[in-house]
Design an enzyme around this catalytic site. Structure first.
Site, mmCIF file in Angstrom:
data_model
loop_
_atom_site.group_PDB
_atom_site.id
_atom_site.type_symbol
_atom_site.label_atom_id
_atom_site.label_comp_id
_atom_site.label_asym_id
_atom_site.label_seq_id
_atom_site.Cartn_x
_atom_site.Cartn_y
_atom_site.Cartn_z
ATOM 1 N N THR A 63 5.485 -9.988 -3.444
ATOM 2 C CA THR A 63 5.193 -11.293 -4.038
ATOM 3 C C THR A 63 6.468 -12.104 -4.234
ATOM 4 O O THR A 63 6.455 -13.327 -4.182
ATOM 5 C CB THR A 63 4.460 -11.114 -5.377
ATOM 6 O OG1 THR A 63 3.305 -10.306 -5.160
ATOM 7 C CG2 THR A 63 4.028 -12.440 -5.969
ATOM 8 N N TYR A 150 5.710 3.176 -1.709
ATOM 9 C CA TYR A 150 4.604 2.235 -1.528
ATOM 10 C C TYR A 150 3.968 2.503 -0.178
ATOM 11 O O TYR A 150 4.605 2.331 0.865
ATOM 12 C CB TYR A 150 5.160 0.810 -1.595
ATOM 13 C CG TYR A 150 4.145 -0.311 -1.616
ATOM 14 C CD1 TYR A 150 2.773 -0.093 -1.700
ATOM 15 C CD2 TYR A 150 4.575 -1.634 -1.546
ATOM 16 C CE1 TYR A 150 1.867 -1.140 -1.721
ATOM 17 C CE2 TYR A 150 3.672 -2.697 -1.575
ATOM 18 C CZ TYR A 150 2.324 -2.438 -1.651
ATOM 19 O OH TYR A 150 1.427 -3.481 -1.674
ATOM 20 N N LYS A 175 2.669 3.761 -5.216
ATOM 21 C CA LYS A 175 1.842 2.556 -5.262
ATOM 22 C C LYS A 175 0.987 2.545 -4.002
ATOM 23 O O LYS A 175 1.513 2.689 -2.888
ATOM 24 C CB LYS A 175 2.725 1.304 -5.323
ATOM 25 C CG LYS A 175 1.937 -0.010 -5.303
ATOM 26 C CD LYS A 175 2.874 -1.212 -5.297
ATOM 27 C CE LYS A 175 2.076 -2.524 -5.271
ATOM 28 N NZ LYS A 175 2.962 -3.709 -5.184
#
Length: 316
Positions: A63, A150, A175
């Site tokens: 993000t 991740y 994640k």
């Protein structure tokens, strides 16, 4: 450097406590109209994110357009976040590309005082499981910071690989961005006690209930980046078992947001940034290769944002 940095058990404990009490914040990175980094704007913005009380803050991740930052910009983004957090919540900085470049970013994050690192999917190529494990081992061997790995895109771990990764000193969590709950359940069963898992799917609230059924209630929230009032109301309703409010927010806000997000590649970031601008946050435009929303999509976003704020009784 923060007092807990480099101590995996303490960082994991703080993250676990934070994840139980609030959503995970992934702040946007502020750019000026000419594309340059807006450090003052970012400081103001990240201070607002922290004031909303997230469980932890993850600067310079997806993000935050990690893929668009050079090393000096990255140093400033992580450093400002650490300064503004002031030890109140853990700061987990993104690192990525191949392991050699990831280590360069890891050293910068460590110098800036981050508590841990989120290892983003490597660049471009598909890789076998042994290579995915080796990537994590190479990074872990060269940093004093704990790692959260991740899996998303071209990175998907088997249960056997996750067990190997979890045994690497300093690796504390995973994640997940695939939303394959069968595979995720196998991963949670293969991990040691205390290993951290959280839902990192795009617009994670959509799958939050489903993730909780396999023992992964914690999640990151892109909505927190522009409307923490909505994100916090959803988190509280889910935590308290208020299914009526959960359903109301899903129907009235989150599902329409996903439908809008899916119109154009890259809107998972650029829509979030546009929504933050609509609320007066000093985040600026996205950098190429992302593009800002069209005028018609922006109008739809503004209307949807108003609906979401009305649903939780927040000011626009």
């Amino acid at each position: 450097m923060n007092a807990v940095a480099g101590r995996p058990e303490q960082v994991a404990r703080r993250l676990r406590e934070g994840m139980a009490g609030g959503v995970l914040s992934f702040p946007l990175t502020s750019f000026r109209a000419d594309g340059s980094l807006d450090v003052d704007g970012f400081r103001e913005y990240v201070a607002g994110q922290l004031a909303a009380g997230p469980g932890a803050v993850f600067p310079a991740c997806g993000t935050g357009e990690f893929f668009s930052l050079d090393e000096e910009e990255y140093r400033q983004v992580v450093g400002v976040t650490v300064e503004e957090a002031g030890g109140r919540v853990p700061v987990v900085a993104g690192v990525g590309y191949g392991w050699a470049q990831a280590v360069r970013f890891a050293r910068i994050a460590e110098e800036a005082g981050a508590d841990a690192l989120l290892v983003l999917p490597h660049y471009l190529v598909a890789a076998p499981q042994d290579g995915l494990v080796a990537q994590v081992e190479e990074i872990a061997a060269r940093t004093g910071l704990p790692l959260v790995v991740y899996q998303r895109g071209q990175v998907t771990y088997t249960a056997g690989s996750l067990a190997r990764i979890a045994a690497v000193p300093g690796v504390i969590g995973l994640k997940d961005g695939h939303s394959d709950l069968d595979r995720l359940q196998r991963l949670t069963l293969a991990a040691p006690d205390g290993f951290l898992f959280f839902n990192g799917a795009a617009t994670a609230e959509i799958q939050a209930r489903a993730y909780a059924t396999v023992g992964v209630p914690a999640y990151s929230s892109a909505v927190h980046a522009f409307a923490p009032e909505i994100a916090d109301a959803f988190f509280a309703a889910l935590r308290d078992g208020d299914q009526g409010t959960v359903d109301k927010l899903l129907r009235g806000f989150y599902v329409p947001l996903v439908e809008l997000r899916d119109r154009v590649p890259g809107y998972a970031v650029s829509l979030v940034k546009a929504a933050a601008r609509l609320r007066g946050r000093p985040v600026g435009p996205v950098r190429a290769p992302l593009t800002d929303p069209s005028a018609s999509d922006l109008a739809d976003l503004e209307a949807l944002l108003g609906t979401g704020l009305d649903l939780v009784g927040a000011s626009r």
